[in-house]
Design a protein around this motif. Structure first.
Motif, PDB file in Angstrom:
ATOM      1  N   ILE A   1       0.795  -1.301   0.074  1.00 34.48           N
ATOM      2  CA  ILE A   1       0.250   0.085  -0.001  1.00 34.48           C
ATOM      3  C   ILE A   1       0.867   1.144   0.074  1.00 34.48           C
ATOM      4  N   GLY A   2       1.882   1.200   0.908  1.00 32.52           N
ATOM      5  CA  GLY A   2       2.774   2.263   1.043  1.00 32.52           C
ATOM      6  C   GLY A   2       3.534   2.860  -0.429  1.00 32.52           C
ATOM      7  N   VAL A   3       4.148   1.619  -1.048  1.00 35.37           N
ATOM      8  CA  VAL A   3       4.758   2.030  -2.104  1.00 35.37           C
ATOM      9  C   VAL A   3       3.796   2.375  -3.529  1.00 35.37           C
ATOM     10  N   VAL A   4       2.646   1.574  -3.623  1.00 35.40           N
ATOM     11  CA  VAL A   4       1.734   1.944  -4.590  1.00 35.40           C
ATOM     12  C   VAL A   4       0.975   3.196  -4.479  1.00 35.40           C
TER      13      VAL A   4
ATOM     14  N   PHE B   1      11.144   0.278  -2.141  1.00 33.95           N
ATOM     15  CA  PHE B   1      10.171  -1.085  -1.775  1.00 33.95           C
ATOM     16  C   PHE B   1      10.969  -1.587  -0.580  1.00 33.95           C
ATOM     17  N   VAL B   2      12.098  -2.204  -0.997  1.00 36.08           N
ATOM     18  CA  VAL B   2      13.092  -2.830   0.144  1.00 36.08           C
ATOM     19  C   VAL B   2      13.022  -1.813   1.450  1.00 36.08           C
ATOM     20  N   THR B   3      13.172  -0.479   1.251  1.00 38.86           N
ATOM     21  CA  THR B   3      13.290   0.423   2.461  1.00 38.86           C
ATOM     22  C   THR B   3      12.152   0.260   3.227  1.00 38.86           C
TER      23      THR B   3
ATOM     24  N   THR C   1      13.306  -9.004   2.144  1.00 40.43           N
ATOM     25  CA  THR C   1      14.165  -7.864   1.466  1.00 40.43           C
ATOM     26  C   THR C   1      15.083  -8.460   0.375  1.00 40.43           C
ATOM     27  N   PHE C   2      15.657  -9.691   0.846  1.00 40.19           N
ATOM     28  CA  PHE C   2      16.634 -10.559  -0.320  1.00 40.19           C
ATOM     29  C   PHE C   2      15.889 -10.904  -1.443  1.00 40.19           C
ATOM     30  N   VAL C   3      14.762 -11.722  -1.316  1.00 41.13           N
ATOM     31  CA  VAL C   3      14.009 -12.113  -2.408  1.00 41.13           C
ATOM     32  C   VAL C   3      13.760 -10.993  -3.107  1.00 41.13           C
ATOM     33  N   LEU C   4      13.055  -9.883  -2.636  1.00 41.83           N
ATOM     34  CA  LEU C   4      12.590  -8.771  -3.357  1.00 41.83           C
ATOM     35  C   LEU C   4      13.738  -8.197  -4.202  1.00 41.83           C
TER      36      LEU C   4
END
Ligand code: ARG
Length: 491
Positions: free
Chosen positions: A300-303, A426-428, A473-476
Protein backbone atom coordinates in the motif's frame (compact mmCIF):
# COMPACT_ATOMS: atom_id res chain seq x y z
CA UNK A 1 -25.83 58.34 57.76
CA UNK A 2 -27.82 57.65 54.60
CA UNK A 3 -24.83 56.46 52.74
CA UNK A 4 -23.98 54.15 55.62
CA UNK A 5 -27.46 52.62 55.52
CA UNK A 6 -27.31 52.37 51.78
CA UNK A 7 -23.97 50.64 52.04
CA UNK A 8 -25.37 48.09 54.51
CA UNK A 9 -28.36 47.30 52.32
CA UNK A 10 -26.12 46.95 49.33
CA UNK A 11 -23.88 44.52 51.18
CA UNK A 12 -26.85 42.48 52.40
CA UNK A 13 -28.38 42.29 48.95
CA UNK A 14 -25.09 41.33 47.38
CA UNK A 15 -24.52 38.64 50.01
CA UNK A 16 -28.01 37.27 49.44
CA UNK A 17 -27.56 37.25 45.69
CA UNK A 18 -24.18 35.59 46.02
CA UNK A 19 -25.46 32.82 48.27
CA UNK A 20 -28.40 32.24 45.93
CA UNK A 21 -26.01 32.02 43.05
CA UNK A 22 -23.78 29.62 44.97
CA UNK A 23 -26.60 27.34 46.10
CA UNK A 24 -28.28 27.18 42.71
CA UNK A 25 -25.01 27.09 40.88
CA UNK A 26 -23.80 24.07 42.80
CA UNK A 27 -27.20 22.41 42.56
CA UNK A 28 -27.24 23.10 38.88
CA UNK A 29 -23.80 21.67 38.34
CA UNK A 30 -24.67 18.62 40.45
CA UNK A 31 -27.69 17.95 38.29
CA UNK A 32 -25.57 18.47 35.21
CA UNK A 33 -22.81 16.20 36.43
CA UNK A 34 -25.33 13.46 37.05
CA UNK A 35 -26.48 13.40 33.48
CA UNK A 36 -23.33 14.52 31.76
CA UNK A 37 -20.83 11.82 31.04
CA UNK A 38 -19.66 12.15 27.47
CA UNK A 39 -17.36 9.14 27.76
CA UNK A 40 -20.15 6.85 28.87
CA UNK A 41 -22.63 8.19 26.31
CA UNK A 42 -20.07 7.59 23.59
CA UNK A 43 -19.37 4.03 24.76
CA UNK A 44 -23.07 3.19 25.01
CA UNK A 45 -23.73 4.56 21.56
CA UNK A 46 -20.86 2.57 20.09
CA UNK A 47 -21.77 -0.60 21.98
CA UNK A 48 -18.05 -1.36 22.19
CA UNK A 49 -15.70 -0.83 25.12
CA UNK A 50 -12.22 0.02 23.89
CA UNK A 51 -9.65 -1.06 26.43
CA UNK A 52 -5.98 -0.12 26.14
CA UNK A 53 -3.21 -2.20 27.63
CA UNK A 54 0.36 -3.30 27.15
CA UNK A 55 0.33 -7.08 26.82
CA UNK A 56 3.82 -7.65 28.17
CA UNK A 57 2.72 -8.08 31.75
CA UNK A 58 1.89 -11.66 32.70
CA UNK A 59 -0.08 -12.63 34.74
CA UNK A 60 -2.02 -9.38 34.30
CA UNK A 61 -2.10 -9.15 30.51
CA UNK A 62 -0.33 -11.21 27.89
CA UNK A 63 -1.09 -13.22 24.79
CA UNK A 64 -1.74 -16.92 24.98
CA UNK A 65 -1.43 -19.33 22.12
CA UNK A 66 -2.97 -22.49 23.45
CA UNK A 67 -4.10 -24.91 20.72
CA UNK A 68 -2.76 -22.59 18.05
CA UNK A 69 -5.40 -20.02 18.97
CA UNK A 70 -4.07 -16.66 20.02
CA UNK A 71 -5.90 -14.51 22.48
CA UNK A 72 -5.31 -11.90 25.13
CA UNK A 73 -5.47 -13.41 28.59
CA UNK A 74 -4.69 -12.51 32.18
CA UNK A 75 -6.27 -11.00 35.26
CA UNK A 76 -6.80 -7.59 33.67
CA UNK A 77 -8.34 -9.14 30.58
CA UNK A 78 -10.78 -11.14 32.71
CA UNK A 79 -11.74 -7.97 34.58
CA UNK A 80 -12.23 -6.11 31.31
CA UNK A 81 -14.38 -8.95 29.99
CA UNK A 82 -16.51 -8.82 33.12
CA UNK A 83 -16.98 -5.07 32.87
CA UNK A 84 -18.01 -5.38 29.23
CA UNK A 85 -20.42 -8.19 30.05
CA UNK A 86 -21.91 -6.42 33.08
CA UNK A 87 -22.79 -3.51 30.83
CA UNK A 88 -23.85 -5.37 27.71
CA UNK A 89 -20.89 -4.12 25.70
CA UNK A 90 -18.54 -5.75 23.22
CA UNK A 91 -14.90 -5.70 24.26
CA UNK A 92 -12.17 -4.39 21.97
CA UNK A 93 -8.60 -4.73 23.19
CA UNK A 94 -6.01 -2.26 21.96
CA UNK A 95 -2.51 -3.50 22.68
CA UNK A 96 0.22 -0.85 22.69
CA UNK A 97 3.31 0.25 24.56
CA UNK A 98 2.76 1.17 28.18
CA UNK A 99 4.15 4.67 27.69
CA UNK A 100 1.60 5.42 24.93
CA UNK A 101 -1.44 4.44 26.97
CA UNK A 102 -2.13 7.71 28.78
CA UNK A 103 -1.85 9.68 25.55
CA UNK A 104 -4.24 7.27 23.86
CA UNK A 105 -6.73 7.68 26.69
CA UNK A 106 -6.50 11.44 26.67
CA UNK A 107 -7.01 11.68 22.91
CA UNK A 108 -9.97 9.29 23.01
CA UNK A 109 -8.31 6.41 21.17
CA UNK A 110 -9.36 4.16 24.03
CA UNK A 111 -12.02 4.41 26.74
CA UNK A 112 -10.00 3.04 29.63
CA UNK A 113 -6.62 1.61 30.58
CA UNK A 114 -6.37 -1.67 32.41
CA UNK A 115 -2.70 -2.47 32.38
CA UNK A 116 -1.53 -3.07 35.91
CA UNK A 117 -1.55 0.67 36.35
CA UNK A 118 -0.75 2.29 39.67
CA UNK A 119 -2.45 5.61 40.43
CA UNK A 120 0.16 8.30 41.09
CA UNK A 121 -0.35 11.99 41.86
CA UNK A 122 1.03 12.97 38.42
CA UNK A 123 -1.28 10.57 36.61
CA UNK A 124 -4.24 11.70 38.69
CA UNK A 125 -3.78 15.18 37.25
CA UNK A 126 -4.41 13.75 33.77
CA UNK A 127 -6.95 10.97 34.32
CA UNK A 128 -9.24 9.45 36.95
CA UNK A 129 -8.83 6.07 38.60
CA UNK A 130 -11.28 3.37 39.66
CA UNK A 131 -11.13 1.63 43.03
CA UNK A 132 -8.15 -0.63 43.49
CA UNK A 133 -8.49 -4.29 42.47
CA UNK A 134 -5.04 -5.59 43.33
CA UNK A 135 -2.03 -4.76 45.47
CA UNK A 136 1.48 -5.63 44.50
CA UNK A 137 4.96 -5.20 45.90
CA UNK A 138 8.16 -4.27 44.14
CA UNK A 139 11.16 -6.50 43.57
CA UNK A 140 14.71 -6.15 42.34
CA UNK A 141 15.63 -8.88 39.89
CA UNK A 142 19.30 -9.77 39.29
CA UNK A 143 21.30 -12.60 37.79
CA UNK A 144 21.35 -15.53 40.18
CA UNK A 145 25.13 -15.51 40.21
CA UNK A 146 25.05 -11.98 41.62
CA UNK A 147 22.43 -12.43 44.32
CA UNK A 148 24.98 -12.50 47.14
CA UNK A 149 26.59 -9.30 45.98
CA UNK A 150 23.56 -7.26 46.98
CA UNK A 151 22.56 -7.13 50.64
CA UNK A 152 20.60 -3.88 50.61
CA UNK A 153 19.46 -1.19 48.21
CA UNK A 154 22.61 0.76 49.10
CA UNK A 155 24.65 -1.84 47.23
CA UNK A 156 22.89 -0.72 44.04
CA UNK A 157 24.21 2.83 44.31
CA UNK A 158 25.76 3.98 41.00
CA UNK A 159 24.65 0.74 39.32
CA UNK A 160 22.74 0.37 36.06
CA UNK A 161 19.11 -0.26 36.89
CA UNK A 162 16.58 -1.37 34.29
CA UNK A 163 12.90 -0.44 34.42
CA UNK A 164 9.99 -0.11 32.03
CA UNK A 165 9.58 3.40 30.63
CA UNK A 166 7.10 5.73 32.32
CA UNK A 167 6.30 3.29 35.10
CA UNK A 168 6.36 3.63 38.86
CA UNK A 169 9.33 1.26 38.83
CA UNK A 170 11.30 3.89 36.96
CA UNK A 171 10.30 6.39 39.67
CA UNK A 172 11.33 3.95 42.36
CA UNK A 173 14.80 3.62 40.87
CA UNK A 174 15.10 7.41 40.97
CA UNK A 175 13.81 7.77 44.51
CA UNK A 176 15.28 4.85 46.35
CA UNK A 177 18.61 4.13 44.76
CA UNK A 178 21.42 6.55 45.15
CA UNK A 179 22.69 7.89 41.88
CA UNK A 180 21.22 5.04 39.88
CA UNK A 181 22.09 4.89 36.20
CA UNK A 182 18.52 4.23 35.04
CA UNK A 183 18.04 2.36 31.78
CA UNK A 184 14.41 2.76 30.76
CA UNK A 185 12.98 0.50 28.13
CA UNK A 186 9.63 0.59 26.35
CA UNK A 187 8.63 -3.02 26.80
CA UNK A 188 9.23 -5.28 29.73
CA UNK A 189 10.93 -8.09 27.75
CA UNK A 190 13.59 -5.57 26.80
CA UNK A 191 14.19 -4.90 30.50
CA UNK A 192 14.68 -8.64 31.04
CA UNK A 193 16.91 -8.96 28.01
CA UNK A 194 19.13 -6.09 29.13
CA UNK A 195 19.53 -7.77 32.51
CA UNK A 196 20.29 -11.18 31.03
CA UNK A 197 22.86 -9.83 28.64
CA UNK A 198 24.62 -7.87 31.39
CA UNK A 199 23.65 -4.42 30.11
CA UNK A 200 22.09 -3.69 33.49
CA UNK A 201 22.92 -4.88 36.99
CA UNK A 202 19.37 -5.13 38.29
CA UNK A 203 15.79 -4.57 37.15
CA UNK A 204 12.89 -3.26 39.22
CA UNK A 205 9.76 -5.25 38.43
CA UNK A 206 6.41 -5.67 40.13
CA UNK A 207 6.18 -8.82 42.26
CA UNK A 208 3.71 -11.07 40.42
CA UNK A 209 5.09 -10.07 37.04
CA UNK A 210 8.68 -10.71 38.11
CA UNK A 211 7.67 -14.17 39.29
CA UNK A 212 6.17 -14.95 35.90
CA UNK A 213 9.35 -13.94 34.10
CA UNK A 214 11.56 -15.77 36.59
CA UNK A 215 9.72 -19.01 35.95
CA UNK A 216 10.89 -18.90 32.36
CA UNK A 217 14.34 -17.46 33.01
CA UNK A 218 15.98 -19.73 35.58
CA UNK A 219 19.21 -17.75 35.49
CA UNK A 220 17.47 -14.80 37.16
CA UNK A 221 16.54 -14.40 40.82
CA UNK A 222 15.38 -11.90 43.42
CA UNK A 223 17.93 -9.73 45.22
CA UNK A 224 17.24 -9.80 48.94
CA UNK A 225 16.51 -6.12 49.27
CA UNK A 226 13.44 -4.19 50.39
CA UNK A 227 11.95 -1.01 49.00
CA UNK A 228 10.66 1.39 51.60
CA UNK A 229 7.39 2.04 49.75
CA UNK A 230 4.42 -0.09 50.79
CA UNK A 231 2.55 -2.28 48.31
CA UNK A 232 0.94 -0.31 45.55
CA UNK A 233 -2.64 -0.25 44.32
CA UNK A 234 -3.62 -1.31 40.82
CA UNK A 235 -6.54 0.51 39.24
CA UNK A 236 -8.32 1.19 35.98
CA UNK A 237 -7.66 4.59 34.42
CA UNK A 238 -10.50 6.47 32.73
CA UNK A 239 -11.02 9.97 31.35
CA UNK A 240 -11.75 12.73 33.85
CA UNK A 241 -15.33 13.87 34.37
CA UNK A 242 -16.87 10.50 33.60
CA UNK A 243 -18.89 9.90 36.78
CA UNK A 244 -21.28 7.33 35.33
CA UNK A 245 -18.52 5.33 33.70
CA UNK A 246 -16.51 5.46 36.95
CA UNK A 247 -19.51 4.22 38.84
CA UNK A 248 -20.00 1.30 36.45
CA UNK A 249 -16.34 0.33 36.78
CA UNK A 250 -16.45 0.42 40.57
CA UNK A 251 -19.66 -1.61 40.63
CA UNK A 252 -18.02 -4.38 38.60
CA UNK A 253 -14.85 -4.23 40.70
CA UNK A 254 -16.90 -4.50 43.88
CA UNK A 255 -18.72 -7.50 42.47
CA UNK A 256 -15.41 -9.13 41.55
CA UNK A 257 -14.11 -8.61 45.08
CA UNK A 258 -17.34 -9.78 46.75
CA UNK A 259 -17.36 -13.00 44.75
CA UNK A 260 -13.62 -13.57 45.21
CA UNK A 261 -13.17 -13.73 41.43
CA UNK A 262 -9.59 -12.43 41.42
CA UNK A 263 -8.34 -15.78 42.76
CA UNK A 264 -10.10 -17.52 39.88
CA UNK A 265 -8.63 -15.09 37.38
CA UNK A 266 -5.16 -15.68 38.84
CA UNK A 267 -5.55 -19.43 38.44
CA UNK A 268 -6.60 -19.26 34.81
CA UNK A 269 -3.74 -16.84 34.10
CA UNK A 270 -1.29 -19.31 35.62
CA UNK A 271 -2.77 -22.04 33.45
CA UNK A 272 -2.41 -19.96 30.33
CA UNK A 273 1.23 -19.32 31.20
CA UNK A 274 2.05 -23.02 31.24
CA UNK A 275 4.32 -24.20 28.53
CA UNK A 276 3.11 -26.47 25.77
CA UNK A 277 4.84 -27.31 22.55
CA UNK A 278 7.92 -25.84 20.92
CA UNK A 279 8.59 -22.20 20.12
CA UNK A 280 7.53 -22.64 16.53
CA UNK A 281 4.35 -24.61 17.02
CA UNK A 282 3.26 -22.01 19.54
CA UNK A 283 4.26 -18.80 17.86
CA UNK A 284 4.45 -19.37 14.12
CA UNK A 285 0.89 -18.04 13.70
CA UNK A 286 2.03 -14.71 15.19
CA UNK A 287 4.82 -14.36 12.67
CA UNK A 288 2.63 -15.39 9.76
CA UNK A 289 0.12 -12.66 10.64
CA UNK A 290 3.11 -10.33 10.92
CA UNK A 291 4.47 -11.19 7.50
CA UNK A 292 1.07 -10.75 5.85
CA UNK A 293 0.58 -7.33 7.39
CA UNK A 294 4.12 -6.15 6.74
CA UNK A 295 3.72 -7.05 3.07
CA UNK A 296 0.28 -5.43 2.91
CA UNK A 297 1.46 -2.18 4.52
CA UNK A 298 4.54 -2.03 2.30
CA UNK A 299 2.59 -2.62 -0.90
CA UNK A 300 0.00 0.00 0.00
CA UNK A 301 2.81 2.37 0.96
CA UNK A 302 4.68 1.95 -2.29
CA UNK A 303 1.71 1.79 -4.67
CA UNK A 304 -0.29 4.70 -3.26
CA UNK A 305 3.00 6.45 -2.47
CA UNK A 306 3.90 6.14 -6.15
CA UNK A 307 0.56 7.60 -7.23
CA UNK A 308 0.85 10.61 -4.93
CA UNK A 309 4.59 10.77 -5.53
CA UNK A 310 4.01 11.08 -9.29
CA UNK A 311 1.55 13.92 -8.71
CA UNK A 312 4.01 15.64 -6.39
CA UNK A 313 6.85 15.20 -8.88
CA UNK A 314 4.81 16.74 -11.67
CA UNK A 315 3.83 19.59 -9.35
CA UNK A 316 7.46 20.16 -8.51
CA UNK A 317 8.47 20.19 -12.17
CA UNK A 318 5.63 22.45 -13.20
CA UNK A 319 6.29 26.04 -14.10
CA UNK A 320 3.28 27.19 -12.06
CA UNK A 321 5.06 28.54 -8.96
CA UNK A 322 2.46 27.88 -6.19
CA UNK A 323 2.21 24.21 -7.19
CA UNK A 324 5.96 23.94 -7.24
CA UNK A 325 6.25 25.50 -3.78
CA UNK A 326 3.54 23.36 -2.30
CA UNK A 327 5.21 20.18 -3.51
CA UNK A 328 8.63 21.36 -2.36
CA UNK A 329 7.41 22.22 1.13
CA UNK A 330 5.68 18.87 1.47
CA UNK A 331 8.63 16.85 0.26
CA UNK A 332 11.16 18.74 2.37
CA UNK A 333 9.02 18.52 5.50
CA UNK A 334 8.38 14.80 5.21
CA UNK A 335 11.97 14.00 4.37
CA UNK A 336 13.17 16.22 7.18
CA UNK A 337 11.15 14.64 9.98
CA UNK A 338 11.41 11.14 11.44
CA UNK A 339 8.90 8.51 10.31
CA UNK A 340 8.36 7.67 13.98
CA UNK A 341 7.07 11.17 14.63
CA UNK A 342 4.87 11.07 11.52
CA UNK A 343 3.34 7.79 12.63
CA UNK A 344 2.45 9.23 16.03
CA UNK A 345 1.15 12.44 14.45
CA UNK A 346 -1.22 10.49 12.22
CA UNK A 347 -2.25 8.14 15.02
CA UNK A 348 -3.03 10.74 17.63
CA UNK A 349 -3.81 13.56 15.20
CA UNK A 350 -6.65 11.75 13.48
CA UNK A 351 -8.59 11.49 16.74
CA UNK A 352 -7.34 14.51 18.67
CA UNK A 353 -7.42 17.07 15.86
CA UNK A 354 -9.84 15.59 13.34
CA UNK A 355 -12.08 13.57 15.64
CA UNK A 356 -11.87 10.53 13.38
CA UNK A 357 -12.02 7.00 14.74
CA UNK A 358 -9.49 5.17 12.58
CA UNK A 359 -7.88 1.83 13.37
CA UNK A 360 -4.16 1.61 14.06
CA UNK A 361 -3.70 -0.40 10.87
CA UNK A 362 -5.21 2.33 8.69
CA UNK A 363 -3.27 5.02 10.56
CA UNK A 364 -0.09 3.04 9.94
CA UNK A 365 -0.88 2.79 6.23
CA UNK A 366 -1.70 6.49 5.96
CA UNK A 367 1.59 7.38 7.61
CA UNK A 368 3.51 5.08 5.27
CA UNK A 369 1.81 6.54 2.20
CA UNK A 370 2.45 10.11 3.37
CA UNK A 371 6.08 9.24 3.92
CA UNK A 372 6.61 7.20 0.74
CA UNK A 373 4.99 9.84 -1.47
CA UNK A 374 7.72 12.33 -0.58
CA UNK A 375 10.58 9.95 -1.27
CA UNK A 376 9.04 8.56 -4.43
CA UNK A 377 8.34 12.08 -5.71
CA UNK A 378 12.06 12.73 -5.56
CA UNK A 379 12.81 9.44 -7.31
CA UNK A 380 10.41 10.29 -10.12
CA UNK A 381 11.65 13.85 -10.45
CA UNK A 382 15.26 12.69 -10.60
CA UNK A 383 14.29 10.04 -13.15
CA UNK A 384 12.66 12.62 -15.40
CA UNK A 385 15.51 15.08 -15.02
CA UNK A 386 18.02 12.41 -15.92
CA UNK A 387 16.59 12.12 -19.42
CA UNK A 388 18.83 14.11 -21.72
CA UNK A 389 17.59 17.66 -22.35
CA UNK A 390 18.22 17.16 -26.07
CA UNK A 391 15.33 14.70 -26.12
CA UNK A 392 12.84 17.37 -25.11
CA UNK A 393 14.33 19.88 -27.49
CA UNK A 394 14.22 17.43 -30.37
CA UNK A 395 10.65 16.45 -29.64
CA UNK A 396 9.50 20.05 -29.27
CA UNK A 397 11.24 21.08 -32.48
CA UNK A 398 9.38 18.29 -34.24
CA UNK A 399 6.23 20.11 -33.19
CA UNK A 400 5.12 17.96 -30.23
CA UNK A 401 3.39 19.75 -27.36
CA UNK A 402 4.58 19.57 -23.70
CA UNK A 403 2.13 16.83 -22.75
CA UNK A 404 2.86 14.83 -25.87
CA UNK A 405 6.60 15.13 -25.35
CA UNK A 406 6.26 13.94 -21.75
CA UNK A 407 4.02 11.03 -22.61
CA UNK A 408 5.70 9.65 -25.69
CA UNK A 409 9.35 10.66 -25.35
CA UNK A 410 10.39 11.53 -21.80
CA UNK A 411 8.35 9.27 -19.51
CA UNK A 412 9.12 5.98 -21.28
CA UNK A 413 12.82 6.73 -20.88
CA UNK A 414 12.40 8.05 -17.34
CA UNK A 415 10.66 4.84 -16.29
CA UNK A 416 13.89 2.97 -16.89
CA UNK A 417 15.61 5.20 -14.34
CA UNK A 418 12.69 5.16 -11.95
CA UNK A 419 11.81 1.48 -11.68
CA UNK A 420 15.06 0.27 -10.11
CA UNK A 421 15.00 3.13 -7.61
CA UNK A 422 11.39 2.34 -6.86
CA UNK A 423 12.40 -1.23 -6.13
CA UNK A 424 15.01 0.00 -3.66
CA UNK A 425 12.35 2.13 -2.04
CA UNK A 426 10.20 -0.95 -1.66
CA UNK A 427 13.02 -2.71 0.18
CA UNK A 428 13.45 0.32 2.44
CA UNK A 429 9.72 0.47 3.13
CA UNK A 430 9.59 -3.16 4.19
CA UNK A 431 12.22 -2.42 6.83
CA UNK A 432 10.87 0.98 7.86
CA UNK A 433 7.33 -0.33 8.24
CA UNK A 434 8.54 -1.94 11.47
CA UNK A 435 8.12 1.51 13.00
CA UNK A 436 4.33 1.35 12.86
CA UNK A 437 4.54 -1.35 15.53
CA UNK A 438 4.65 1.50 18.07
CA UNK A 439 0.98 2.26 17.55
CA UNK A 440 -0.01 -1.39 17.71
CA UNK A 441 -0.17 -2.41 14.05
CA UNK A 442 0.23 -6.15 13.97
CA UNK A 443 3.19 -6.40 11.57
CA UNK A 444 6.37 -8.47 12.01
CA UNK A 445 8.07 -6.34 14.65
CA UNK A 446 4.91 -5.95 16.69
CA UNK A 447 4.32 -9.69 16.70
CA UNK A 448 7.94 -10.29 17.68
CA UNK A 449 7.29 -8.07 20.70
CA UNK A 450 4.08 -9.90 21.49
CA UNK A 451 5.94 -13.21 21.38
CA UNK A 452 8.64 -11.73 23.62
CA UNK A 453 5.95 -11.01 26.16
CA UNK A 454 4.21 -14.34 25.77
CA UNK A 455 7.28 -16.57 25.73
CA UNK A 456 9.29 -14.59 28.31
CA UNK A 457 12.14 -15.06 25.89
CA UNK A 458 13.37 -11.65 24.79
CA UNK A 459 15.93 -12.78 22.23
CA UNK A 460 14.59 -15.53 19.93
CA UNK A 461 11.59 -13.53 18.66
CA UNK A 462 13.90 -10.70 17.60
CA UNK A 463 16.14 -13.12 15.79
CA UNK A 464 13.15 -14.58 13.98
CA UNK A 465 11.97 -11.07 13.06
CA UNK A 466 15.42 -10.20 11.68
CA UNK A 467 15.50 -13.36 9.57
CA UNK A 468 11.99 -12.73 8.23
CA UNK A 469 12.80 -9.15 7.23
CA UNK A 470 15.97 -10.37 5.59
CA UNK A 471 14.15 -13.05 3.59
CA UNK A 472 11.56 -10.52 2.40
CA UNK A 473 14.09 -7.90 1.33
CA UNK A 474 16.52 -10.43 -0.14
CA UNK A 475 13.89 -12.11 -2.29
CA UNK A 476 12.58 -8.74 -3.40
CA UNK A 477 15.97 -7.44 -4.44
CA UNK A 478 16.72 -10.65 -6.38
CA UNK A 479 13.45 -10.23 -8.24
CA UNK A 480 14.40 -6.65 -9.00
CA UNK A 481 17.84 -7.57 -10.36
CA UNK A 482 16.15 -10.04 -12.62
CA UNK A 483 13.86 -7.42 -14.09
CA UNK A 484 16.62 -4.86 -14.34
CA UNK A 485 18.63 -7.36 -16.32
CA UNK A 486 15.75 -7.91 -18.67
CA UNK A 487 15.22 -4.22 -19.10
CA UNK A 488 18.88 -3.79 -20.10
CA UNK A 489 18.44 -6.53 -22.68
CA UNK A 490 15.42 -4.75 -24.10
CA UNK A 491 17.61 -1.67 -24.62
N1 ARG B 1 2.40 -0.60 37.92
C1 ARG B 1 3.37 0.08 37.14
C2 ARG B 1 2.88 1.47 36.78
O1 ARG B 1 1.70 1.73 36.88
C3 ARG B 1 3.78 -0.66 35.89
C4 ARG B 1 2.66 -1.10 35.00
C5 ARG B 1 3.18 -1.64 33.69
N2 ARG B 1 2.14 -2.29 32.95
C6 ARG B 1 2.30 -2.99 31.83
N3 ARG B 1 1.27 -3.58 31.31
N4 ARG B 1 3.47 -3.08 31.26
O2 ARG B 1 3.64 2.33 36.40
Amino acid sequence: MISNKLFKTLVTVTCLLLSFALVFGSLGSKVNAAVQDKTWEEIKKRGVLKVGLSADYAPLEFESHKNGKREYVGIDIDIAKKIAKDNGLKLEIVNMNFDSLLGALKTGKIDMIISGMTPTPERKKEVDFSDSYLKSGQTMVVKKTNIDKYKSLKDFANKRIGAQKQTTQEELAKNEIENADIQSMTRLPEVIMALKSGKTDGAIIEGPVAEAYLQQNPELGFAKVKFSEPDKDTCIALPKESPIFLDKLNTSIKDIKDKGLITKYKESAAQAMEDDGSFFTKYSSFFITGIKNTILISIIGVVLGAVFGAILALMKLSSFKPLKWLATVYIEFIRGTPLLVQVFLVFFGTTAALGLDISAMICGMIAMVINCAAYIAEIIRAGINAVDKGQTEAARSLGLGYGQTMKTIILPQAIKNILPALGNEFVTVIKESSIVSVIGVSEIMFNAQVVQGASFDPFTPLLVAAILYFILTFVLSRVMYFFEGRMKVSD
